[in-house]
Structure formats: structure tokens, C-alpha cells
Design a protein around this motif. Structure first.
Motif, PDB file in Angstrom:
ATOM      1  N   ASP A  71     -42.864   9.276  -9.946  1.00 59.38           N
ATOM      2  CA  ASP A  71     -42.349  10.735  -9.736  1.00 59.38           C
ATOM      3  C   ASP A  71     -43.223  11.417  -9.043  1.00 59.38           C
ATOM      4  OD1 ASP A  71     -41.409  13.090 -10.231  1.00 59.38           O
ATOM      5  OD2 ASP A  71     -41.269  13.152 -12.538  1.00 59.38           O
ATOM      6  N   PHE A  72     -43.034  12.086  -7.845  1.00 53.75           N
ATOM      7  CA  PHE A  72     -43.789  12.844  -7.108  1.00 53.75           C
ATOM      8  C   PHE A  72     -43.989  14.318  -7.684  1.00 53.75           C
ATOM      9  CE2 PHE A  72     -41.850  10.239  -3.346  1.00 53.75           C
ATOM     10  CZ  PHE A  72     -42.660   9.260  -3.702  1.00 53.75           C
ATOM     11  N   GLY A  73     -43.158  14.716  -8.752  1.00 56.55           N
ATOM     12  CA  GLY A  73     -43.355  16.108  -9.147  1.00 56.55           C
ATOM     13  C   GLY A  73     -42.620  17.225  -8.360  1.00 56.55           C
ATOM     14  N   GLU A  74     -43.023  18.300  -8.355  1.00 55.14           N
ATOM     15  CA  GLU A  74     -42.524  19.442  -7.583  1.00 55.14           C
ATOM     16  C   GLU A  74     -43.644  19.947  -6.446  1.00 55.14           C
ATOM     17  OE1 GLU A  74     -39.428  22.649  -8.700  1.00 55.14           O
ATOM     18  OE2 GLU A  74     -41.670  23.722  -8.964  1.00 55.14           O
ATOM     19  N   ASN A  79     -43.000  28.687   2.514  1.00 60.13           N
ATOM     20  CA  ASN A  79     -41.897  29.685   2.605  1.00 60.13           C
ATOM     21  C   ASN A  79     -41.125  29.826   1.458  1.00 60.13           C
ATOM     22  OD1 ASN A  79     -40.507  27.516   2.963  1.00 60.13           O
ATOM     23  ND2 ASN A  79     -39.427  28.128   4.913  1.00 60.13           N
ATOM     24  N   GLY A  80     -41.640  29.298   0.363  1.00 66.37           N
ATOM     25  CA  GLY A  80     -40.823  29.066  -0.826  1.00 66.37           C
ATOM     26  C   GLY A  80     -39.922  27.792  -1.107  1.00 66.37           C
ATOM     27  N   THR A  81     -40.051  27.064  -0.024  1.00 62.79           N
ATOM     28  CA  THR A  81     -39.411  25.745  -0.219  1.00 62.79           C
ATOM     29  C   THR A  81     -40.030  24.976  -1.298  1.00 62.79           C
ATOM     30  OG1 THR A  81     -38.501  25.986   2.121  1.00 62.79           O
ATOM     31  CG2 THR A  81     -38.365  23.775   1.223  1.00 62.79           C
ATOM     32  N   LYS A  82     -39.089  24.155  -1.989  1.00 58.72           N
ATOM     33  CA  LYS A  82     -39.721  23.382  -3.173  1.00 58.72           C
ATOM     34  C   LYS A  82     -39.215  21.926  -2.907  1.00 58.72           C
ATOM     35  CE  LYS A  82     -40.634  26.836  -6.384  1.00 58.72           C
ATOM     36  NZ  LYS A  82     -40.653  27.301  -7.884  1.00 58.72           N
ATOM     37  N   ILE A  83     -39.955  20.991  -2.880  1.00 55.62           N
ATOM     38  CA  ILE A  83     -39.279  19.566  -2.782  1.00 55.62           C
ATOM     39  C   ILE A  83     -39.549  19.088  -4.156  1.00 55.62           C
ATOM     40  CG2 ILE A  83     -39.150  19.311  -0.354  1.00 55.62           C
ATOM     41  CD1 ILE A  83     -41.739  17.603  -0.327  1.00 55.62           C
ATOM     42  N   GLU A  84     -38.770  18.316  -4.735  1.00 56.06           N
ATOM     43  CA  GLU A  84     -38.993  17.594  -6.075  1.00 56.06           C
ATOM     44  C   GLU A  84     -38.565  16.131  -5.917  1.00 56.06           C
ATOM     45  OE1 GLU A  84     -38.184  18.031 -10.904  1.00 56.06           O
ATOM     46  OE2 GLU A  84     -37.440  19.537  -9.310  1.00 56.06           O
ATOM     47  N   ASP A 113     -36.376   9.629  -2.840  1.00 54.92           N
ATOM     48  CA  ASP A 113     -35.215  10.781  -2.949  1.00 54.92           C
ATOM     49  C   ASP A 113     -35.858  12.005  -3.318  1.00 54.92           C
ATOM     50  OD1 ASP A 113     -32.524  10.174  -2.885  1.00 54.92           O
ATOM     51  OD2 ASP A 113     -32.227   9.487  -4.780  1.00 54.92           O
ATOM     52  N   PHE A 114     -35.549  13.038  -2.372  1.00 51.90           N
ATOM     53  CA  PHE A 114     -36.128  14.541  -2.606  1.00 51.90           C
ATOM     54  C   PHE A 114     -34.986  15.527  -2.837  1.00 51.90           C
ATOM     55  CE2 PHE A 114     -39.866  12.821  -0.135  1.00 51.90           C
ATOM     56  CZ  PHE A 114     -40.904  13.200  -1.442  1.00 51.90           C
ATOM     57  N   ASP A 115     -35.041  16.014  -3.914  1.00 49.64           N
ATOM     58  CA  ASP A 115     -34.373  17.447  -3.932  1.00 49.64           C
ATOM     59  C   ASP A 115     -35.068  18.659  -3.240  1.00 49.64           C
ATOM     60  OD1 ASP A 115     -32.367  16.350  -5.427  1.00 49.64           O
ATOM     61  OD2 ASP A 115     -33.314  16.804  -7.224  1.00 49.64           O
ATOM     62  N   VAL A 116     -34.368  19.169  -2.286  1.00 47.98           N
ATOM     63  CA  VAL A 116     -35.212  20.119  -1.518  1.00 47.98           C
ATOM     64  C   VAL A 116     -34.642  21.608  -1.873  1.00 47.98           C
ATOM     65  CG1 VAL A 116     -35.432  21.389   0.699  1.00 47.98           C
ATOM     66  CG2 VAL A 116     -35.302  18.873   0.364  1.00 47.98           C
ATOM     67  N   LYS A 117     -35.253  22.594  -2.318  1.00 49.90           N
ATOM     68  CA  LYS A 117     -34.661  23.845  -3.005  1.00 49.90           C
ATOM     69  C   LYS A 117     -35.250  25.021  -2.068  1.00 49.90           C
ATOM     70  CE  LYS A 117     -34.392  22.043  -7.371  1.00 49.90           C
ATOM     71  NZ  LYS A 117     -35.006  21.687  -8.680  1.00 49.90           N
ATOM     72  N   HIS A 118     -34.457  25.999  -1.600  1.00 47.26           N
ATOM     73  CA  HIS A 118     -34.995  27.092  -1.023  1.00 47.26           C
ATOM     74  C   HIS A 118     -34.251  28.309  -1.551  1.00 47.26           C
ATOM     75  CE1 HIS A 118     -35.496  30.294   2.213  1.00 47.26           C
ATOM     76  NE2 HIS A 118     -36.838  29.492   2.328  1.00 47.26           N
ATOM     77  N   ASP A 123     -30.468  21.129  -0.680  1.00 39.67           N
ATOM     78  CA  ASP A 123     -30.382  19.917   0.051  1.00 39.67           C
ATOM     79  C   ASP A 123     -30.996  18.670  -0.610  1.00 39.67           C
ATOM     80  OD1 ASP A 123     -29.344  18.205   1.988  1.00 39.67           O
ATOM     81  OD2 ASP A 123     -30.818  18.788   3.619  1.00 39.67           O
ATOM     82  N   ASP A 124     -30.399  17.664  -0.337  1.00 42.73           N
ATOM     83  CA  ASP A 124     -30.885  16.285  -0.767  1.00 42.73           C
ATOM     84  C   ASP A 124     -31.429  15.429   0.620  1.00 42.73           C
ATOM     85  OD1 ASP A 124     -30.658  16.591  -3.626  1.00 42.73           O
ATOM     86  OD2 ASP A 124     -28.255  15.958  -3.282  1.00 42.73           O
ATOM     87  N   GLU A 125     -32.428  14.745   0.261  1.00 42.83           N
ATOM     88  CA  GLU A 125     -33.116  13.849   1.412  1.00 42.83           C
ATOM     89  C   GLU A 125     -33.537  12.514   0.735  1.00 42.83           C
ATOM     90  OE1 GLU A 125     -33.400  14.514   4.803  1.00 42.83           O
ATOM     91  OE2 GLU A 125     -32.718  16.660   4.333  1.00 42.83           O
ATOM     92  N   SER A 126     -32.842  11.514   1.448  1.00 43.58           N
ATOM     93  CA  SER A 126     -33.197  10.038   0.951  1.00 43.58           C
ATOM     94  C   SER A 126     -33.698   9.287   2.189  1.00 43.58           C
ATOM     95  CB  SER A 126     -31.883   9.388   0.435  1.00 43.58           C
ATOM     96  OG  SER A 126     -31.638  10.169  -0.837  1.00 43.58           O
ATOM     97  N   SER A 127     -34.614   8.177   1.885  1.00 46.55           N
ATOM     98  CA  SER A 127     -35.157   7.468   3.007  1.00 46.55           C
ATOM     99  C   SER A 127     -35.477   6.070   2.290  1.00 46.55           C
ATOM    100  CB  SER A 127     -36.113   8.203   3.897  1.00 46.55           C
ATOM    101  OG  SER A 127     -37.431   8.573   3.007  1.00 46.55           O
TER     102      SER A 127
END
Length: 170
Positions: A71-74, A79-84, A113-118, A123-127
Motif C-alpha cells: 500500500d502506498f498510502g495517500e 495543487n491539492g491533487t492527491k494520489i492513493e 493502481d492509483f486513485d487520483v483525486k482533485h 481519475d484512476d491510473e493503472s500500470s
């Protein structure tokens, strides 16, 4: 003929010796995950405390394979963008035991997998990317080990993790 039998018996013992510590193991730890990267014009320089779990198999003492979840945490950008997010991993393991202390390196593939919140979007990002790490173990009680390790995930966020935990060998 007797000499040949002795040589073969000695070779068999040397071949079986690394199997003494072989087998399955499970572990869990607490990690500090962090990044210092610019992603899509957003500067991330943050860290968080998170966890990780893994299951491994060492057919011989020197080589193994491991599957895990980290788990990478949050993590928050400027600019207030958070990735979890987190990663499911599969790695090869190369280890070297020196009495009660062991050193190891691992490398493999991480499905991230990342959840991107602004405030204005989500958005969701996967790689699927490479990852690797190095660490050390100390044998506490026959099958119980404490470990410390560093890992780097080669994803867009360039996550680095430092952690420690316990590993139990079956």
C-alpha cells in the motif's frame, strides 16, 4: 568404488544443505512510502505510512519467488491533487545467509493502481512496471525473522518505500 561412493555422498549432502531453510514463508510490515516527482505538471513531494504483505517460496536457500501487496498510502501534490494506491507484485529473490543474518535482493513486476483525486475531478491510473529492492533479515527464533528493506517502484510516481516487519517461515 568406495571412494566414488564417499564423493557422491558428500556431494549429495552439499546439495541438500541449502534445502534446510527452503520452503514457504509469509510476512507483513510497516512502510514509509514517498515520492518526489513531477507528474502531469503537479509536483509531488510527500510521504505516508502504509503496510505491506507478502507470500514467498524458496525452493533452495539462495533463490526464491515472492508475491505481495504494498500500500502506498495517500500522497498529496502542490495543487491539492492527491494520489492513493498500491501495487500487487511478483518478484524473484536472491538471498545470502550469514548465520543468523541474511541479505537479499528482489526484482520483478508491479501492477500498480492509483486513485487520483482533485477538487475538480477524479481519475484512476493503472500500470505495470518494474520494481526492485534490497534488504536484510535477522533470525529471531528458528522460523521467525525480523526484516528491513528498501524498494523502488518504477511507476509515474517513482515510489520509494522503506520498511520493517516480521517474516515467518513454514
Amino acid at each position: 568404488m568406495k571412494r566414488l561412493t564417499q564423493v557422491l555422498a558428500g556431494a549429495a549432502i552439499l546439495t541438500v544443505a541449502p534445502l534446510a531453510n527452503a520452503g514457504f514463508y509469509v510476512g507483513a510490515g510497516i512502510y514509509n512510502s514517498g515520492t518526489d516527482e513531477k507528474i502531469d505538471n503537479v509536483e509531488f513531494d510527500d510521504d505516508d505510512t502504509s503496510g505491506g504483505l507478502f507470500l514467498g517460496w524458496r525452493p533452495i536457500e539462495l533463490l526464491g519467488a515472492e508475491v505481495g501487496y504494498y500500500d502506498f498510502g495517500e500522497l498529496e501534490g502542490d495543487n491539492g491533487t492527491k494520489i492513493e494506491g498500491g501495487a500487487v507484485t511478483f518478484a524473484g529473490l536472491l538471498s545470502f545467509e550469514l548465520g543468523p543474518v541474511g541479505l537479499y535482493g528482489k526484482g520483478g513486476v508491479a501492477n500498480t493502481d492509483f486513485d487520483v483525486k482533485h477538487p475538480s475531478f477524479k481519475d484512476d491510473e493503472s500500470s505495470t512496471d518494474a520494481f526492485g529492492g534490497v534488504g536484510a533479515t535477522i533470525d529471531l527464533m528458528d522460523k521467525l525473522y525480523v526484516y528491513g528493506e528498501f524498494m523502488h517502484f518504477d511507476n509515474d510516481a517513482g515510489i520509494d518505500m522503506f520498511g520493517a516487519g516480521l517474516r515467518f517461515q513454514f
